[in-house]
Structure formats: structure tokens, C-alpha cells
Design an enzyme around this catalytic site. Structure first.
Site, short mmCIF file in Angstrom:
data_model
loop_
_atom_site.label_atom_id
_atom_site.label_comp_id
_atom_site.label_asym_id
_atom_site.label_seq_id
_atom_site.Cartn_x
_atom_site.Cartn_y
_atom_site.Cartn_z
N GLU A 107 0.83 -1.20 0.00
CA GLU A 107 0.00 0.00 0.00
C GLU A 107 0.86 1.25 0.00
OE1 GLU A 107 -3.64 -2.06 2.52
OE2 GLU A 107 -2.70 -0.27 3.32
N CYS A 120 3.63 8.39 1.10
CA CYS A 120 4.16 7.43 2.05
C CYS A 120 4.22 6.09 1.32
CB CYS A 120 3.18 7.38 3.24
SG CYS A 120 3.61 6.18 4.50
N CYS A 127 6.29 -7.14 6.81
CA CYS A 127 7.43 -6.65 7.58
C CYS A 127 7.83 -7.73 8.57
CB CYS A 127 7.07 -5.37 8.33
SG CYS A 127 8.45 -4.62 9.22
N CYS A 131 6.70 -5.53 15.45
CA CYS A 131 6.30 -4.59 16.50
C CYS A 131 4.82 -4.86 16.83
CB CYS A 131 6.49 -3.15 16.04
SG CYS A 131 8.21 -2.80 15.56
N CYS A 134 1.78 -2.59 15.56
CA CYS A 134 1.71 -2.23 14.14
C CYS A 134 1.02 -3.33 13.34
CB CYS A 134 3.12 -1.99 13.61
SG CYS A 134 3.21 -1.75 11.82
N CYS A 360 -0.93 5.93 10.15
CA CYS A 360 0.31 5.29 10.59
C CYS A 360 0.09 3.90 11.15
CB CYS A 360 0.97 6.10 11.68
SG CYS A 360 1.41 7.74 11.18
N1 SAH Z 1 9.60 0.03 9.70
C1 SAH Z 1 9.82 1.44 9.68
C2 SAH Z 1 8.87 2.23 8.81
C3 SAH Z 1 7.41 1.87 8.76
S1 SAH Z 1 6.33 2.34 10.06
C4 SAH Z 1 9.76 1.98 11.09
O1 SAH Z 1 9.33 1.26 11.98
O2 SAH Z 1 10.19 3.10 11.31
C5 SAH Z 1 6.25 4.09 10.11
C6 SAH Z 1 5.97 4.61 11.52
O3 SAH Z 1 4.63 4.28 11.95
C7 SAH Z 1 6.91 4.01 12.56
O4 SAH Z 1 7.37 5.02 13.42
C8 SAH Z 1 5.98 3.04 13.29
O5 SAH Z 1 6.45 2.73 14.56
C9 SAH Z 1 4.69 3.82 13.30
N2 SAH Z 1 3.53 2.99 13.63
C10 SAH Z 1 3.34 1.69 13.35
N3 SAH Z 1 2.16 1.26 13.81
C11 SAH Z 1 1.57 2.32 14.39
C12 SAH Z 1 0.31 2.51 15.03
N4 SAH Z 1 -0.56 1.50 15.16
N5 SAH Z 1 0.03 3.74 15.51
C13 SAH Z 1 0.90 4.76 15.35
N6 SAH Z 1 2.10 4.65 14.74
C14 SAH Z 1 2.43 3.44 14.27
#
Ligand code: SAH
Length: 369
Positions: A107, A120, A127, A131, A134, A360
């Protein structure tokens, strides 16, 4: 001994087709020469693709009619197909769901602001960083994207803006910023991502000619790759997804922290800032009663004091089934003011695209569910 490649239970690993955007200037000339054409045709084709944003042979009137189709077929294969597009925020945010021929979904999200347009993009299908807050992290890694697949997301976005398919605003809009904050961990797909950054920033015909300063690469903190990136001579911004100032909590929120601790990650970040002269963006998702305590704000402030850093607070977007939710607004305000009072530059990220699952961390290729 096992027979390599004969495991019938696994789907064949199909490599994305070669694309113009995978190649640097010399590689493009060589590819064109392989097709029996003079090297300058590579520049002509590249100007159409990166400059005029077209891949249609009919538009390429400076090329002999007989060679257009041949060059397009060989170097501009359609790598990703649009499967769904969703718009919200009165047309200012648009999410695209893409499908690759091997069935991988990714996406991208276009966001229009008064003075800029940001895309974006995804760097991987899925991935592997796991985390727990996420959506993409829950799904696991499918595969790396090629440079061509990353650039295709940007190219289509730029085309949509130029032709006015964004918010009926009449077209003529230019893409100004690219953030690698879609699906995937960019630094786990290092070569393709660095190559993409060069394609984004090289002037036409080498690439789109978007300032590298307007490109952000976001990472969970893969320290060796961060150090390698600092030595590339780029001026792109680095964002570090910190989410906790202490290893105890970060081990849980960003599991790769068990390998590279907060102190090592930040050390590598400061070295990147020094090498590039760019402020590092510290990403911090505000999770209610998990990482939003006043003492954690103070701990974060002391880690960042005197550093070239800016904190981006992101209200958590709860993913389906998550036990976590966004911080109470008053608590988030207090967290922000404690940082600000300590002299740390801090902003609260606006969360575009919530109702289309484009905010995000919500990019999870819902089509696969
Ligand atoms: N893998 C990379 C880039 C992708 S995520 C990274 O982790 O930086 C982009 C951003 O969105 C990251 O800072 C991630 O921690 C954040 N993110 C992921 N899931 C989220 C959520 N449910 N709410 C808010 N931010 C989130």
C-alpha cells in the site's frame, strides 16, 4: 542432502521483472544496447518516464515508432497493478492498494497539505520486525520490493497529481516529499531502498529530481545499516522509531531492540545527523498507560538534550484486536510540554487517513484478509 528449489510446498519465488528504475545511467545504456539500440535512447526513455510521467509508446514521438514498444516492453514492465483506491479527508488523502504478479500486496498513501504533497511508500510486502502495535508487523514479511516496485508507487502518485486525479484540484501538482513509512522496514531492504532514494532525487533523466532533503527513511533501528547509510553521502532525513526511552519497554514495543539497544540506536542516529547535517526525527507512538508517563517524557528529554533531534509524537492508531489504545489527550499534552520545556523540538503528527485504514501503522493490505 536436500534438493534446492524442488520444495513443492513453497510457492515459486518470482523475482520482480527488471525495470528502468532499477538501473543507473550506465546500466540503462547497457540495457538499451542489449536491445540493439544506441545508448542515448536510454535517456530519451528515461525523460518520458521520470520527466513526463508517461510509459505510453504513443507519447514517445522522439523515438522511432518501431523501437518504442520494444523499449517499453523491456524496461517499463507494469510491476504493480492498482487493486483498490480509497480517498478521505475531502480528497486530500488517498490510499492505493497494489498487487504484484506473485500475489504480494503493498500500500501507498498520498497526502496533500497546503504547501506540499507527501507520498508514504512501502519498501517491503509485509514486515519482519514484529512490532506488536503495528498492523503490518502482525502479518510478517512476504518479501522485499525491488527499486522498480518502490518507484512505481511514487510514479503513479506523481502522475495522479499532475493529471488532477487528486481532490479534483485541476492537476499540475508536483510531488514534494517521499517518506518510507508505509509497509516494511526500509533498512532491511537496504540496496533497493538506497537505490530508490537516488532515483527519487537524481535530476531528470536519472530520476524524479525531488530534493533528497524532502525524503525520509524511517527505521526501527538496524544499527549496522544506519551506519552504512550515514556513509552513503546522502542528505535524506532519518527517522528512528523509538517509542520508549528505556530498554525494558522498548524490548517489548520494538523487538529488534533486544539486538540493538536504545543507546546504540541513538549513537548511530547522532552519527547520521553529524554526517548529513540533518536533524533526526524521533518517532514516538503515544500508547495509553504504556509509554506515556511523565517520567518517560523526562527520560526521553535527557536522552535527546543537546542533540540534532526532533520528536514526532504519533497518537497510536489501535490495530484490530490490539489491547492498546491512544494516550488520553491531556496525558499526551503533558508529555509534549515536558519535552518542549526541556528545549526538545516536538510536534504531534496529524493522523491522516484513519477512516480508510491509511493512517500510521494501519497499512496491512486488508485485501488479503
Ligand atoms: N519500519 C519502519 C517504517 C514503517 S512504520 C519503522 O518502523 O520506522 C512508520 C511509523 O509508523 C513508525 O514510526 C511506526 O512505529 C509507526 N507505527 C506503526 N504502527 C503504528 C500505530 N498503530 N500507531 C501509530 N504509529 C504506528
Amino acid at each position: 542432502m536436500e534438493l534446492i528449489g524442488l520444495d513443492a510446498r513453497r510457492p515459486a519465488r518470482v523475482r520482480p521483472l527488471r525495470h528502468l528504475a532499477d538501473l543507473d545511467a550506465a546500466g540503462r545504456r547497457a540495457a538499451v544496447a542489449e536491445l540493439g539500440e544506441p545508448g542515448y535512447r536510454a535517456d530519451q526513455l528515461s525523460r518520458h518516464y521520470f520527466g513526463r510521467l508517461t510509459d505510453s509508446p504513443d507519447d514517445m514521438t522522439d523515438l522511432p515508432a518501431g523501437v518504442r514498444g520494444k523499449l517499453v516492453d523491456a524496461l517499463l514492465p507494469g510491476l504493480l497493478t492498482v487493486t483498490r483506491e480509497l480517498t478521505c479527508d475531502v480528497g486530500m488523502t488517498r490510499k492505493t492498494l497494489w498487487r504484484a504478479p506473485d500475489g504480494a500486496y503493498v500500500e501507498s498513501v498520498l497526502m496533500r497539505y497546503p504547501a506540499r504533497v507527501t507520498i508514504c511508500v512501502s519498501s517491503q510486502a509485509g514486515c519482519g520486525m514484529a512490532c506488536p502495535f503495528c498492523a503490518t508487523g502482525q502479518a510478517g514479511l512476504t518479501r522485499n520490493l525491488s527499486t522498480g516496485e518502490i518507484i512505481t508507487q511514487i510514479w503513479k502518485g506523481a502522475q495522479a497529481l499532475a493529471t488532477g486525479r487528486m481532490a479534483d484540484l485541476g492537476g499540475g501538482l508536483r510531488l514534494s516529499n517521499v517518506v518510507f513509512m508505509g509497509m516494511g522496514e526500509p533498512l532491511a531492504n537496504y540496496a533497493a531502498v538506497v537505490n530508490a532514494v537516488r532515483r527519487i532525487s537524481d535530476p531528470v533523466p536519472g530520476g524524479f529530481g525531488i530534493s533528497q532533503r524532502a525524503v525520509t527513511v524511517s527505521t526501527v533501528g538496524l544499527v549496522p545499516a544506519m551506519r552504512k547509510l550515514a556513509a552513503e553521502g546522502l542528505t535524506a532525513r532519518l527517522a528512528v522509531s523509538l517509542h520508549a526511552p528505556d530498554d525494558d519497554l522498548r524490548d517489548e514495543l520494538v523487538p529488534v531492540n533486544r539486538r540493538w539497544k536504545v543507546a546504540e540506536v541513538l549513537d548511530a542516529a547522532w552519527d547520521y545527523a553529524e554526517a548529513t547535517g540533518r536533524r533526526v526525527s524521533i518517532e514516538y507512538a503515544m500508547i495509553r498507560d504504556v509509554n506515556d508517563q511523565a517520567w518517560r517524557a523526562d527520560a526521553l528529554a535527557s536522552l535527546l538534550a543537546g542533540r540534532l533531534a526532533h520528536v514526532n509524537l504519533i497518537p497510536l492508531n489501535p490495530t484490530p484486536g490490539s489491547r492498546w489504545t491512544a494516550s488520553d489527550p491531556a496525558v499526551a499534552d503533558e508529555f509534549e510540554s515536558r519535552l518542549a520545556r526541556s528545549g526538545i523540538p516536538v510536534t504531534v503528527r496529524d493522523t491522516r487517513g484513519r477512516e480508510i485504514d491509511a493512517a500510521c501503522g494501519q497499512l496491512a493490505a486488508s485485501a488479503t484478509k
